[in-house]
Motif scaffolding. Structure first.
Motif, PDB file in Angstrom:
ATOM      1  N   LEU A   1      62.029 -52.794  34.153  1.00 28.04           N
ATOM      2  CA  LEU A   1      62.738 -53.573  33.775  1.00 28.04           C
ATOM      3  C   LEU A   1      62.372 -54.643  34.319  1.00 28.04           C
ATOM      4  O   LEU A   1      62.719 -56.354  34.060  1.00 28.04           O
ATOM      5  N   ALA A   2      62.935 -54.938  35.248  1.00 28.38           N
ATOM      6  CA  ALA A   2      63.301 -56.480  35.850  1.00 28.38           C
ATOM      7  C   ALA A   2      62.424 -56.917  36.270  1.00 28.38           C
ATOM      8  O   ALA A   2      61.656 -58.352  36.057  1.00 28.38           O
ATOM      9  N   VAL A   3      60.944 -55.977  35.923  1.00 29.18           N
ATOM     10  CA  VAL A   3      59.601 -56.501  36.605  1.00 29.18           C
ATOM     11  C   VAL A   3      59.074 -57.542  34.802  1.00 29.18           C
ATOM     12  O   VAL A   3      58.581 -58.359  34.676  1.00 29.18           O
ATOM     13  N   GLN A   4      59.519 -56.682  33.888  1.00 24.94           N
ATOM     14  CA  GLN A   4      59.068 -57.008  33.252  1.00 24.94           C
ATOM     15  C   GLN A   4      59.983 -57.798  32.707  1.00 24.94           C
ATOM     16  O   GLN A   4      59.443 -59.382  31.384  1.00 24.94           O
ATOM     17  N   ASP A   5      61.530 -58.003  33.068  1.00 23.93           N
ATOM     18  CA  ASP A   5      62.195 -59.382  32.643  1.00 23.93           C
ATOM     19  C   ASP A   5      61.865 -61.047  32.978  1.00 23.93           C
ATOM     20  O   ASP A   5      61.538 -61.415  33.437  1.00 23.93           O
TER      21      ASP A   5
ATOM     22  N   VAL B   1      66.252 -53.377  43.306  1.00 23.27           N
ATOM     23  CA  VAL B   1      65.121 -53.428  44.224  1.00 23.27           C
ATOM     24  C   VAL B   1      64.042 -53.600  43.761  1.00 23.27           C
ATOM     25  O   VAL B   1      62.979 -54.264  44.074  1.00 23.27           O
ATOM     26  N   GLY B   2      63.460 -53.547  42.912  1.00 22.27           N
ATOM     27  CA  GLY B   2      62.484 -53.790  41.810  1.00 22.27           C
ATOM     28  C   GLY B   2      61.885 -54.827  41.454  1.00 22.27           C
ATOM     29  O   GLY B   2      61.012 -55.032  42.010  1.00 22.27           O
ATOM     30  N   GLY B   3      63.009 -55.790  40.997  1.00 26.62           N
ATOM     31  CA  GLY B   3      62.240 -57.123  41.019  1.00 26.62           C
ATOM     32  C   GLY B   3      62.679 -57.649  42.091  1.00 26.62           C
ATOM     33  O   GLY B   3      61.484 -58.764  42.456  1.00 26.62           O
ATOM     34  N   LEU B   4      62.820 -57.195  43.189  1.00 25.70           N
ATOM     35  CA  LEU B   4      62.682 -58.070  45.202  1.00 25.70           C
ATOM     36  C   LEU B   4      61.196 -57.703  44.673  1.00 25.70           C
ATOM     37  O   LEU B   4      60.429 -58.306  45.375  1.00 25.70           O
ATOM     38  N   ASP B   5      61.438 -56.941  44.780  1.00 29.68           N
ATOM     39  CA  ASP B   5      59.977 -56.073  45.920  1.00 29.68           C
ATOM     40  C   ASP B   5      58.860 -57.057  44.500  1.00 29.68           C
ATOM     41  O   ASP B   5      57.809 -57.162  44.970  1.00 29.68           O
ATOM     42  N   TYR B   6      58.920 -56.974  43.235  1.00 28.11           N
ATOM     43  CA  TYR B   6      57.817 -57.890  42.418  1.00 28.11           C
ATOM     44  C   TYR B   6      57.412 -58.886  42.946  1.00 28.11           C
ATOM     45  O   TYR B   6      56.542 -60.332  42.987  1.00 28.11           O
ATOM     46  N   ALA B   7      59.523 -59.614  43.290  1.00 29.26           N
ATOM     47  CA  ALA B   7      59.348 -61.219  43.986  1.00 29.26           C
ATOM     48  C   ALA B   7      58.140 -61.256  45.040  1.00 29.26           C
ATOM     49  O   ALA B   7      57.290 -62.328  45.345  1.00 29.26           O
ATOM     50  N   GLN B   8      58.150 -60.371  45.799  1.00 29.45           N
ATOM     51  CA  GLN B   8      57.668 -60.417  47.246  1.00 29.45           C
ATOM     52  C   GLN B   8      56.154 -60.208  46.421  1.00 29.45           C
ATOM     53  O   GLN B   8      55.173 -61.022  47.680  1.00 29.45           O
TER      54      GLN B   8
ATOM     55  N   SER C   1      61.949 -64.427  48.327  1.00 32.71           N
ATOM     56  CA  SER C   1      63.653 -63.666  48.256  1.00 32.71           C
ATOM     57  C   SER C   1      64.802 -63.125  48.342  1.00 32.71           C
ATOM     58  O   SER C   1      64.464 -63.179  49.688  1.00 32.71           O
ATOM     59  N   ILE C   2      65.472 -63.576  47.796  1.00 35.01           N
ATOM     60  CA  ILE C   2      67.217 -63.392  48.752  1.00 35.01           C
ATOM     61  C   ILE C   2      67.440 -61.740  48.006  1.00 35.01           C
ATOM     62  O   ILE C   2      68.155 -61.582  46.833  1.00 35.01           O
ATOM     63  N   GLY C   3      68.405 -61.182  49.220  1.00 38.44           N
ATOM     64  CA  GLY C   3      69.318 -60.338  48.816  1.00 38.44           C
ATOM     65  C   GLY C   3      70.517 -60.502  48.904  1.00 38.44           C
ATOM     66  O   GLY C   3      71.313 -60.874  50.076  1.00 38.44           O
ATOM     67  N   LEU C   4      71.684 -60.549  47.662  1.00 43.41           N
ATOM     68  CA  LEU C   4      72.691 -60.392  47.626  1.00 43.41           C
ATOM     69  C   LEU C   4      73.814 -59.211  47.761  1.00 43.41           C
ATOM     70  O   LEU C   4      73.513 -58.931  46.692  1.00 43.41           O
ATOM     71  N   ALA C   5      74.393 -58.695  48.321  1.00 41.37           N
ATOM     72  CA  ALA C   5      74.997 -57.515  48.305  1.00 41.37           C
ATOM     73  C   ALA C   5      76.106 -57.521  48.833  1.00 41.37           C
ATOM     74  O   ALA C   5      76.640 -58.035  49.954  1.00 41.37           O
TER      75      ALA C   5
ATOM     76  N   ASP D   1      76.827 -53.181  54.307  1.00 37.23           N
ATOM     77  CA  ASP D   1      75.992 -52.937  55.258  1.00 37.23           C
ATOM     78  C   ASP D   1      75.634 -52.438  54.812  1.00 37.23           C
ATOM     79  O   ASP D   1      74.865 -51.111  54.159  1.00 37.23           O
ATOM     80  N   ASN D   2      73.719 -52.088  55.815  1.00 41.11           N
ATOM     81  CA  ASN D   2      72.398 -51.680  55.899  1.00 41.11           C
ATOM     82  C   ASN D   2      72.574 -51.414  54.676  1.00 41.11           C
ATOM     83  O   ASN D   2      71.792 -49.415  54.355  1.00 41.11           O
ATOM     84  N   ASN D   3      72.346 -52.295  53.287  1.00 39.11           N
ATOM     85  CA  ASN D   3      71.853 -52.003  52.435  1.00 39.11           C
ATOM     86  C   ASN D   3      70.536 -51.780  52.135  1.00 39.11           C
ATOM     87  O   ASN D   3      69.967 -52.042  53.043  1.00 39.11           O
ATOM     88  N   GLU D   4      69.719 -51.393  50.801  1.00 42.04           N
ATOM     89  CA  GLU D   4      68.320 -51.233  50.623  1.00 42.04           C
ATOM     90  C   GLU D   4      67.198 -52.704  50.318  1.00 42.04           C
ATOM     91  O   GLU D   4      66.348 -52.801  51.314  1.00 42.04           O
ATOM     92  N   LEU D   5      68.800 -53.451  50.177  1.00 45.18           N
ATOM     93  CA  LEU D   5      67.892 -54.947  49.540  1.00 45.18           C
ATOM     94  C   LEU D   5      67.142 -55.495  50.643  1.00 45.18           C
ATOM     95  O   LEU D   5      66.479 -55.632  50.685  1.00 45.18           O
ATOM     96  N   ALA D   6      68.106 -55.286  51.999  1.00 37.09           N
ATOM     97  CA  ALA D   6      68.642 -56.305  52.970  1.00 37.09           C
ATOM     98  C   ALA D   6      66.138 -56.289  53.481  1.00 37.09           C
ATOM     99  O   ALA D   6      66.023 -56.786  54.074  1.00 37.09           O
ATOM    100  N   SER D   7      65.382 -54.337  53.286  1.00 37.81           N
ATOM    101  CA  SER D   7      64.357 -54.888  53.905  1.00 37.81           C
ATOM    102  C   SER D   7      63.646 -54.600  52.730  1.00 37.81           C
ATOM    103  O   SER D   7      62.353 -54.911  52.806  1.00 37.81           O
ATOM    104  N   ARG D   8      64.197 -56.233  51.039  1.00 39.58           N
ATOM    105  CA  ARG D   8      62.953 -55.679  50.259  1.00 39.58           C
ATOM    106  C   ARG D   8      62.957 -57.376  50.218  1.00 39.58           C
ATOM    107  O   ARG D   8      62.451 -57.439  48.654  1.00 39.58           O
ATOM    108  N   CYS D   9      63.860 -58.200  50.965  1.00 42.62           N
ATOM    109  CA  CYS D   9      63.589 -59.162  50.855  1.00 42.62           C
ATOM    110  C   CYS D   9      63.547 -60.370  51.683  1.00 42.62           C
ATOM    111  O   CYS D   9      63.895 -59.723  53.088  1.00 42.62           O
TER     112      CYS D   9
END
Length: 304
Positions: free
Chosen positions: A118-122, A147-154, A160-164, A167-175
């Motif tokens: 849905l993030a990709v679609q948006d 997560v899906g939106g950040l993957d698409y952005a990359q 891409s910036i991840g705000l969480a 610590d040790n969150n999944e966004l950090a490795s996807r942005c």
């Protein structure tokens, strides 16, 4: 797993919350909130790095795109919506997306955050491109929509910036850049609209304000690019012109009217002794930076 997230942990300070007096509840929440600014302060460098990238992309015609679910998405939409009246920015320059669409701003859309597609679609719907900056906001750092939106952005080359807030969150490795103000357990366990929401709002305020400053939307600390779209903002515009020029209220109002209501133009006309047409041309040459345009014109360089 949620149980490993600090934002989902039990806060020992509030374990007997339902036995507290009203005064004690207020005191506790206020005391817990006091630590939010410290958590944001620890992220000064990544926030500053993000601002530099955002300002560079905006100056080159790119956009700042926020996306998230629930409170995170609402805060992104809020920050985006406040940029046009504050900085006279194009409404398309800063955009906020929320999982579930506009209805999710006021009504919970169950399950919307669980679908990365849905993030990709948006993002495709607003034609996200490699010129843009995409900020995925997720307190937990694991929301599938984000997560899906950040993957698409990359994938398409957007920065891409991840705000969480964990610590040790999944966004950090996807942005490309992670901002992680860790605020700890909430007063009401798992209610991340509280400290985590406050931290998120603070970071977004800094990102958009910092970027707008860098692209010339202020003169000193005056918001010279505001849009006087209502009585309050018109009064503020008069005060800003007066502060920058030492003109009285009536004179500042007259100057504003002469300059089509444009605060920046009015200040330049007065300080550089130019016509509104000359002011517009010189400001355009300076990419909208009032102080830079004044220096080029050989005039003052700071507000009165």
């Amino acid at each position: 797993m949620l149980k490993h997230l600090t934002t989902e942990a039990i806060n020992p300070a509030s374990e007997s919350l339902d036995d507290f007096t009203t005064y004690e509840i207020v005191q506790l929440i206020n005391g817990q909130d006091a630590g939010v600014a410290q958590a944001v302060a620890k992220q000064t460098q990544p926030i500053a790095d993000a601002i530099d990238v955002i300002a560079d992309r905006l100056a080159k015609g790119g956009r700042l795109i926020y996306f998230g679910a629930g409170t995170s998405g609402r805060l992104g939409v809020l920050d985006a919506s406040e940029c046009p009246p504050t900085f006279n920015s194009d409404p398309k320059q800063v955009v906020g997306l929320i999982a579930g669409g506009p209805i999710a701003l006021t009504t919970a859309v169950e399950g919307a955050e669980d679908h990365p597609e849905l993030a990709v679609q948006d993002l495709q719907g607003i034609q996200l491109s490699g010129k843009d900056v995409a900020v995925g906001i997720a307190t937990s750092g694991r929301t599938p929509y984000v997560v899906g939106g950040l993957d698409y952005a990359q994938q398409i080359g957007a920065f891409s910036i991840g705000l969480a807030c964990n610590d040790n969150n999944e966004l950090a490795s996807r942005c490309d850049l992670a901002i992680t103000p860790v605020v700890g357990p909430e007063v009401v366990s798992g209610s991340t609209r509280m400290k985590a929401g406050t931290a998120t709002k603070m970071v977004l305020n800094i990102l958009s304000t910092g970027a707008m400053i860098r692209i010339g939307k202020t003169f000193g600390n005056l918001m010279v690019d505001l849009r006087a779209s209502n009585i309050k903002l018109h009064a503020r515009a008069i005060r800003i012109v007066g502060a920058a020029t030492d003109l009285g209220e009536a004179e500042a109002d007259q100057l504003l009217k002469r300059c089509g209501g444009e605060v920046k133009t009015a200040i330049f006309v007065y300080l550089a002794d130019k016509t509104p047409e000359e002011a517009c041309r010189l400001l355009e040459q300076a990419d909208g930076h009032l102080k830079q345009a004044l220096r080029t014109a050989g005039e003052g360089s700071s507000p009165a």
